[in-house]
Design an enzyme around this catalytic site. Structure first.
Site, PDB file in Angstrom:
ATOM      1  CB  CYS A 104     -13.863  -0.131 -14.129  1.00 22.91           C
ATOM      2  SG  CYS A 104     -14.210  -0.740 -12.409  1.00 22.91           S
ATOM      3  CB  ALA A 160     -12.087  -3.894 -10.984  1.00 25.11           C
ATOM      4  NE  ARG A 220      -8.250 -10.082  -7.679  1.00 22.46           N
ATOM      5  CZ  ARG A 220      -7.428 -10.450  -8.531  1.00 22.46           C
ATOM      6  NH1 ARG A 220      -7.911 -10.888  -9.572  1.00 22.46           N
ATOM      7  NH2 ARG A 220      -6.010 -10.547  -8.296  1.00 22.46           N
ATOM      8  CG  HIS A 251      -3.454  -3.518 -12.976  1.00 22.74           C
ATOM      9  ND1 HIS A 251      -3.619  -4.238 -14.081  1.00 22.74           N
ATOM     10  CD2 HIS A 251      -4.204  -4.455 -12.289  1.00 22.74           C
ATOM     11  CE1 HIS A 251      -4.466  -5.204 -14.171  1.00 22.74           C
ATOM     12  NE2 HIS A 251      -5.050  -5.219 -12.983  1.00 22.74           N
TER      13      HIS A 251
END
Lengths: 535, 456
Positions: A55, A58, A89, A190
């Site tokens: 999503c 994220a 991550r 992003h």
């Protein structure tokens, strides 16, 4: 074995009509005789399809914002979103001359842990209070607030809370409206993160020291497994000054100074190309798409970088370092190449990584026969020249675009940044494609498959039909692939190894994938009595 | 590590810092995987499903399949009914499960999607089933979500047929435990000669073998038919109040099957309780093997007590694991100095507090709805000899140089745990071994050369 139209037909046959129609457009069997093969990307996943996509949250918190080490990242929402993005991550970070150990706070998992009463009555007060307590406890340099799904729905104004807290505490408090339902994948997040960093952080530090030479930023490098550190090692040895790695092992201080670089390098195109482009508009900073994954790719990148500065001494030093590193690593690579030669792989990872790893695998004599992305756009597959022709749909319209203009004081022409004449710069542009990315397709061969938002059914079918020697994917796919008897390697987390970038990374990678394919247990899958029964 | 940790008084009154709980939907997903040929479905944004699958996969190192309604901004405004209906249709056509178990998310709960109505309006092929559980992420924890989904199995599926009663069969609701623990509980029950239905049952689902013949739906899991028939069993054992009592109570109400709530059988006493209950209710004869296993545990406890007795331990994790674990630690003569769970519930504090007080220990802290930041602050104030809990304890372990024995969910940085039980008498031996070894390794590492001994 390569994919035929017939195999693809078999794979898609199972689908209901609407799904079939949709999925066909996301799959391309590469045919180099065709001028341009269009692939559909960055459009909605059909509900019910077992997608690998995540999503917007994220993409924003998990990928871009989370690694910034000197910020406390407060996730405003129920507990889960913060919890799942906690340390998963592998963005390595450490104290350094800019950031002492007590200022490294990114290992904390901080959430407002919204309860039902917050959903009903609003969570702004709780968020404000949490900021106050966090400031008091940790004295961070800055704070981020990332929104989760319910925040947008109930109308909490995290921007206003952030502004008030910023005034109250005198530190920067950034708010990201990255609710999970925005856009169609991580990609939306992003973009949201890029916009905010561009608007509020980048360029707020002091101006460049005029005596500095070869100052670069590495954009879209998250230091997973220490990749960024390996790049910095090589670049430092050549004589570059790495100003900031966005956002691996970075600090808010360094991001403020991003505008000081002469050249931006873009490693992960998808997640950070917005900042590269916006910095070009605002500051005139040229950017170069680089690839530090693979020996040959790294060499090409280093040579192109040296050309960008056009300095003979730098070019020579680059060759020296390449020779030094190759002498050291090639015997190791050769050893593994003998084992890997001729083997095939699938790659589904990242915002450029499926493309990047094609190069490293070719160094080892391997070929990626099926490649794709979860959250890419058409330009990541086909190249940036298609951007003007990409249809803007309702989902992408929801992500605001920043419309920037050149900065009155800081803007300089690209050739001025690179300290060369306009003529020389134009020459350079012919040799080295600045501010351009060609996508993965030109690096693929006939019969290879490019597939967007590949789902469980398709991956399972392709593994069964094409029987690759190795599948690079995320943790969700690794284990079912292995149950089929094919080694799976997590390429988001490198199966907790790394670095895989640069010269040292190539050696690590070669060792790890060789081990994955040759670990003795693969020969023991069938029990001896079952073998006897089969005879 | 964690040099940023504050010193002295810290005000921490809202939110969580380093939580030791997560949200409901992941628990619902895990429970649903314990139904044979079930595809869990997450009604929310894609990210929820992606995160839950990722997290479960990291703990189990086995495939976790689930689908999602893939909400977009439009669905969030206009409701997710169309998404769910499309999803149900596609899932049955493409992935062909016997049953879809839908759980909600904070997104679909906040917008108020009416799941029962949407499901009624969906195309469900003949013989296939769709069940659902409401799992708002802003209430309770992953344990609540697990509990809600197990309860939904009962409310949707369980039936009573007076003609088909099974007087010798027990339903076992195992709680949020590893497949290894479910396997061990089944082994103990079978050795007592009692028929059983276990649901959910993730054995042969999340501990499946590598055969190079992958099936999207592994052999394991309770079948829909078995869960339906659970209404005809003689008795339900609900193991773990937080994860299993709601389903046990629902089965009692719906089908009249009496329910005995028990602890998850971690430790000697909780295992004794499980066996005694079955002995009593089913006139089961305890086989020699179990008596032998129990005797081995007692023998080991006596033989090794000096490795751990009197050591102070901090325990954290899920309530149904932490409660019996605290009990066992007390059996071992250790001192549970701090005991926390992230899941809310005052009953946790009362039960654990009573246990510790009964052991004559006065200086302790027990807290529900706590977090690891708070635990770390307490440890900085007064340290312990051992941490007992999930992987998330590793930051405190390194910062304060305290050994961590990994127990519970999740364990993300070690392997094999989903295959090795901590329940039953065998589980006792494993816990004793892990705890002793951790302390002995520490002694060997830290002592002077002249104190370094061959035999311990």
């Amino acid at each position: 074995m390569s994919m035929s139209e017939e195999m693809m037909g078999d794979m898609l046959e199972k689908y209901p009509e609407k799904v079939l129609k949709n999925r066909k457009k996301h799959i391309t069997i590469v045919d180099t005789s065709q001028a341009c093969q269009q692939i559909e990307a960055n459009t909605r996943t059909i509900p019910g399809i077992i997608t690998q996509r995540g999503c917007a949250y994220a993409g924003c918190k998990g990928v871009v914002v989370g690694p910034i080490k000197d910020m406390v990242h407060i996730v405003h929402g129920p507990v889960g979103c913060s919890y799942y993005a906690w340390g998963t991550r592998r963005n390595k970070a450490r104290a350094d001359e800019n950031t002492p150990a007590d200022k490294v706070v990114s290992t904390l998992c901080v959430t407002t842990d919204m309860q039902e009463s917050d959903i009903v009555f609003g969570g702004e007060k709780k968020l404000a209070r949490m900021i106050d307590e966090v400031v008091e406890a940790f004295h961070p340099r800055a704070i981020s607030i990332c929104a989760t799904c319910p925040v947008g729905l109930i109308g909490d104004d995290i921007g206003a809370v952030a502004k008030a807290a910023q005034d109250r505490h005198g530190i920067q408090v950034l708010s990201f409206n990255c609710e999970g339902y925005k856009g169609v994948s991580q990609s939306a997040g992003h973009h949201i993160a890029n916009n905010n960093l561009m608007e509020h952080v980048i360029g707020t530090g002091p101006d460049r020291d005029p005596n500095d030479r070869y100052v670069i930023n590495i954009l879209g490098e998250y230091n997973i497994g220490g990749d960024g550190w390996e790049m910095e090692r090589i670049l430092g040895d050549i004589g570059y000054k790495v100003n900031c790695v966005l956002t691996g092992d970075t600090s808010i201080l360094e991001i403020k100074n991003l505008h000081q670089a002469h050249l931006n390098l873009v490693q992960c195109h998808r997640s950070i190309n917005y900042i590269a482009e916006m910095m070009e508009t605002k500051y005139g900073t040229p950017w170069l798409k680089v690839n530090f994954i693979g020996v040959e790719a790294t060499k090409k990148t280093l040579r192109e970088m040296a050309l960008c500065f056009g300095d003979e001494a730098l070019i020579q030093k680059t060759e020296e370092i390449i020779a030094r590193e190759e002498a050291r690593i090639m015997p190791v690579i050769e050893h593994y190449r003998k084992i890997c030669q001729g083997k095939t792989a699938f790659a589904f990872v990242g915002g450029s990584r499926s493309h990047h790893y094609m190069h490293l695998l070719r160094d080892l004599g391997m070929e990626v026969v099926v490649a794709g992305y979860e959250f890419a756009h058409r330009d990541d597959y086909e190249g940036r020249q298609v951007i003007p022709s990409i249809k803007i749909d309702a989902d992408s319209k929801n992500i605001p675009e920043l419309h920037l203009t050149p900065d009155a004081e800081k803007f300089q022409e690209a050739h001025v940044h690179l300290n060369m004449s306009k003529e020389k710069f134009d020459e350079l542009n012919k040799q080295v494609p600045l501010s351009y990315y060609e996508g993965m397709q030109p690096d693929m061969k006939d019969g290879e498959v490019m597939i967007d938002d590949c789902n469980h059914h398709e991956l399972e079918r392709m593994v069964r039909t094409l029987r690759p020697d190795l599948v690079f994917a995320g943790v969700r796919d690794k284990y079912f692939v292995q149950k089929l008897g094919v080694p799976g390697k997590q390429m988001h987390s490198y199966d907790y190894s790394g670095p895989y970038a640069g010269f040292n990374g190539a050696m690590n990678f070669a060792r790890d994938i060789t081990n994955a394919m040759t670990t003795p247990a693969w020969k023991l899958v069938t029990a001896p009595w079952e073998k006897q029964n089969q005879q | 590590m964690l040099e940023c940790m504050p010193e002295g008084e810290v005000v921490h009154t809202v939110g969580k810092i380093n939580p030791t709980k997560t949200c409901q939907p992941i628990g619902a997903m895990y429970a649903a995987l314990g139904i044979h040929r079930c595809l869990p479905h997450s009604h929310g944004s894609q990210g929820c499903c992606a995160y839950h699958r990722m997290h479960l996969t990291r703990h189990f190192r086995d495939p976790v399949l689930a689908s999602t309604s893939s909400f977009t901004e439009g669905a969030s405004v206009f409701g997710g009914a169309a998404n769910l209906k499309t999803a149900i249709k596609n899932v049955f056509e493409i992935y062909k499960p016997d049953i879809i178990a839908v759980h909600t998310t904070c997104l679909s709960e906040t917008i108020g999607d009416d799941l029962p109505t949407i499901i009624k309006q969906s195309e469900v092929p003949e013989g296939k089933v769709v069940i659902h559980a409401n799992t708002p992420s802003y209430q309770g924890s992953h344990i609540t979500g697990f509990s809600n989904m197990v309860k939904a199995m009962v409310t949707y599926l369980a039936e009573r047929d007076e003609e088909a009663l099974r007087r010798k069969r027990v339903n076992i609701i195992p709680g949020f435990v590893n497949p290894s623990d479910m396997r061990e509980i089944k082994r103990i029950t079978a050795s007592l000669g009692v028929d059983m239905t276990m649901f959910p049952d993730t054995t042969n689902v999340l501990d499946s073998p590598l055969t190079a013949k992958y099936d999207m739906y592994p052999e394991g899991g309770a079948t829909v038919e078995q869960i339906r028939d659970s209404g005809n069993s003689r008795l339900t054992l609900a193991l773990g109040a937080w994860s299993s009592n709601a389903a046990g109570a629902a089965l009692m109400e719906k089908c009249g099957v009496p329910c005995v709530p028990l602890k998850v059988p971690i430790g000697l006493k909780a295992t004794d309780d499980l066996i005694m209950t079955m002995r009593e209710k089913f006139d089961a004869v305890v086989p020699e093997d179990l008596t032998l296993e129990r005797g081995q545990v007692v023998d080991t406890l006596i033989d090794t007590h000096f490795h751990y007795q009197g050591k102070k331990v901090a325990i954290f994790g899920d309530p149904d694991i932490v409660i019996p674990l605290t009990e066992f630690v007390l059996t071992m003569g250790m001192i549970p100095k701090y005991v926390i769970t992230g899941t809310p519930g005052k009953a946790f504090e009362e039960e654990v507090g009573a246990m510790i007080e009964a052991a004559g220990i006065e200086d302790y802290i027990v807290k529900a709805e706590g977090d690891l930041f708070e635990l770390h602050l307490w440890i900085k104030e007064e340290s312990v000899d051992l941490l007992l809990g999930t992987t998330y304890g590793k930051y405190i372990a390194r910062a304060e140089d305290i050994p961590l024995v990994r127990v519970g969910f999740p364990i993300l940085d070690r392997a094999v745990h989903p295959l090795m039980p901590i329940t039953g008498y065998r589980g006792c031996l494993r816990l004793i071994e892990m705890i002793s070894n951790a302390l002995l390794e520490r002694r060997d590492r830290d002592c002077l050369d002249e104190d370094y001994e061959l035999v311990l």
